[in-house]
Design a protein around this motif. Structure first.
Motif: not given
Length: 599
Positions: A184-191, A324-329, A353-361
């Motif tokens: 997997s590319a990301t590890m959300p709680k569902e994975v 998390e989808t942004y990581t795939h993109r 949302k940009i700030k939220s993505i920055e924290r994730i990636i």
């Protein structure tokens, strides 16, 4: 470990690797292959798209299966047809020297009978999409009761696409003592939950940090008014003459619409989404790989499995719902050691949302301004100059030189150069000479206003709310879809328990009111009235009361006489109309006038 020989692979696979020209294993391959070869263990591997995950599970599976047996020993589940075919072709290439190897792809959009025949010949490895695999199991066309290895590739995306139940049903037909490898590319709680349910004491391998973007990709965002989003897209394309990109939209409809508009405006573009037939998808992808298409407009689901290493830019025309989808993109570019750029076109309401993505990636975005028209003209001019400077001379032209020289014998060198470059330069100059500045300041409060000035819009009351299953985003999407408006043409969406408010531009008022005359959704009338208050009710605060009571300014009610709030009871008389003057029934989509497009 710096070579494939040191990973413990056998001679047949090493010969296949040599034929493919691979020299050095990637980080995920170095970490995963030795572990999978040495132990019969479950494994969770987290790595970005484009890091070589297919080889990381493919080489160990190919080495461990018995090619002399016709029993299916390995099962690989992937989310899309494109990725399914990609994995199948790569495994066949890796196992080119493994005599007797049969890898079969099972996916929707192709003949079930043909796929069943291929399996019956003896498929040691089956690569499948969950939906088609479940269908073939129910028809007893495939037997996975003796598999030794199962792989869940792009597990996060399969779960995002709603395949959890299908995966559960499929794995129920497999042995409990098999080895399961989850990539997997990301590890959300569902994975994490699926790993816990279907795996026993898995080893975890992480390349980089969880959900982190690759360092080969730079991230930029461009702030524009919602109505200027398409103009901004064209300018970004024109400012990068050698662009080879994937443009992401949120819906199939937007994907098709943007691709068609780009083609109309003279760009080499194509659309990739779920409504295309398999043959259409194959033709689009073939054109894209051959670079006959420079700009591929795609949905997130359809873009899975795009295996093209030379993509220079990813453009987020609209941000995804899931961060998390942004990581795939962004993982579509910056592959195979190359660098890439991920661009985001945002309205004011999306900056948070940009700030939220920055924290994730764990990467910073650079805010940039949309290039001006004259900047684009300069870029295009110098791009043309460089192409001409680097072009090899075709000496077949020599026999025409006398005629050409005679034509230009009275023309000075500088004049000749100007004439030559004006052929292309004039086209861009005429288009951009009076173009407006698309840049927007991000100062001030960030809200769902799309940067619009008050007074130029209309606020509406609508008799659906949280009790009907809507939040502000889903209601906005619903209104955008039924009214055929752009995503940022619906704004200031305020959802209450049993009713809501939203705004559109003043010019759309008649269209909105006409559309919702006698409009029914899920068997009930949806009524829309104009509200007198332009802003959010209650000073912009959400309704925290109980029982769906209205709070805030009494003026935030339907315009006209002070009527009591309409009931949400679905048992309304069929012929009921609003208190507005009678209007004709809503026209079908084909009868509505098309919006003019500015060239």
């Amino acid at each position: 470990m710096s070579t494939f020989q040191q990973l413990g692979l056998n001679e047949d696979l090493l010969n296949g690797i040599s034929d493919l020209g691979f020299e050095t294993p990637s980080e995920i391959q170095q970490k995963a292959i030795p572990v999978l070869l040495e132990e019969e263990r479950d494994l969770v591997a987290l790595a970005q798209t484009g890091t070589g995950k297919t080889a990381a599970f493919g080489f160990p599976m190919l080495q461990k299966i018995d090619v002399n047996s016709r029993t299916t020993q390995g099962l690989i589940l992937s989310p899309t047809r494109e990725l399914c075919l990609q994995i199948t072709n790569e495994l066949k290439a890796y196992g080119k020297h493994c005599k007797g190897l049969n890898v079969v792809a099972i996916y929707g959009g192709a003949s079930v009978t043909d796929q069943a025949k291929q399996i019956k010949k003896g498929a040691q490895i089956v690569v499948a999409t969950p939906g088609r695999m479940k269908d073939m199991i129910s028809r007893n066309l495939v037997d996975i009761s003796k598999i030794q290895y199962s792989v869940l590739d792009e597990a996060d995306e399969m779960l995002n696409m709603g395949f959890y139940e299908d995966i559960t049903d499929i794995l129920a037909h497999t042995p409990t003592d098999k080895s399961t490898w989850l990539f997997s590319a990301t590890m959300p709680k569902e994975v994490a939950s699926i790993a816990k349910e279907f795996m026993y004491d898995p080893i975890e391998i992480t390349v980089g940090n969880k959900n982190e973007s690759t360092s080969n990709v730079s991230h930029e965002y461009y702030l524009v008014n919602g109505r200027d989003r398409y103009l901004a897209l064209k300018r970004l394309a024109d400012a990068n003459p050698d662009i080879f990109s994937v443009i992401f939209c949120r819906t199939k409809r937007d994907t098709q619409k943007i691709a068609e508009k780009l083609i109309e405006d003279g760009y080499s573009a194509g659309a990739l989404h779920g409504d295309l037939s398999q043959n259409q998808r194959d033709l689009v992808m073939k054109s894209f790989r051959n670079k006959q298409i420079q700009m591929l407009v795609a949905t997130d689901v359809a873009a899975r499995g795009i295996d093209v290493d030379d993509i220079t830019h990813v453009i987020n025309y609209q941000l995804p719902d899931e961060i998390e989808t942004y990581t795939h993109r962004s993982g579509r570019t910056g592959r195979a050691g190359k660098t890439g750029v991920s661009m985001v076109i945002v309205a004011k309401s999306e900056v948070r949302k940009i700030k939220s993505i920055e924290r994730i990636i764990k990467r910073q975005f650079e805010k940039k301004d949309i290039p001006s028209g004259m900047e684009i003209c300069e870029v295009q001019l110098m791009s043309l100059a460089n192409k001409i400077h680097n072009t090899e001379v075709n000496h077949e032209i020599d026999k025409y030189l006398d005629s050409i020289n005679e034509l230009f014998e009275d023309t000075e060198k500088d004049e000749l150069i100007k004439k030559f470059f004006s052929v292309e330069f004039t086209r861009f100059f005429n288009y951009y000479k009076n173009s407006k500045d698309l840049a927007v300041s991000d100062s001030g409060r960030s809200s769902d206003d799309g940067g619009r000035a008050s007074g130029s819009d209309t606020r509406f009351f609508i008799n659906v709310g949280r009790k009907d299953g809507y939040d502000w985003m889903s209601l906005k999407d619903f209104l955008k879809e039924v009214l055929e408006l752009g995503r940022d043409d619906v704004f200031k969406v305020d959802v209450k328990d049993s009713f809501s408010f939203f705004n559109t531009e003043k010019e759309n008022e008649e269209k909105v009111l006409a559309f919702f005359t006698e409009f029914k959704h899920n068997g009930r009338f949806v009524n829309v009235e104009v509200s007198e208050n332009k802003g959010r009710s209650g000073g912009g605060r959400r309704d925290r009361g109980r029982g769906g009571k209205r709070k805030g300014n009494n003026n935030d009610r339907p315009r006209g006489e002070r009527r009591s709030r309409r009931s949400n009871d679905s048992n309304k008389p069929e012929g009921r109309r609003s208190d507005r003057s009678p209007k004709k029934g809503r026209r079908s989509a084909s009868d509505r006038p098309r919006r003019s497009r500015r060239k």
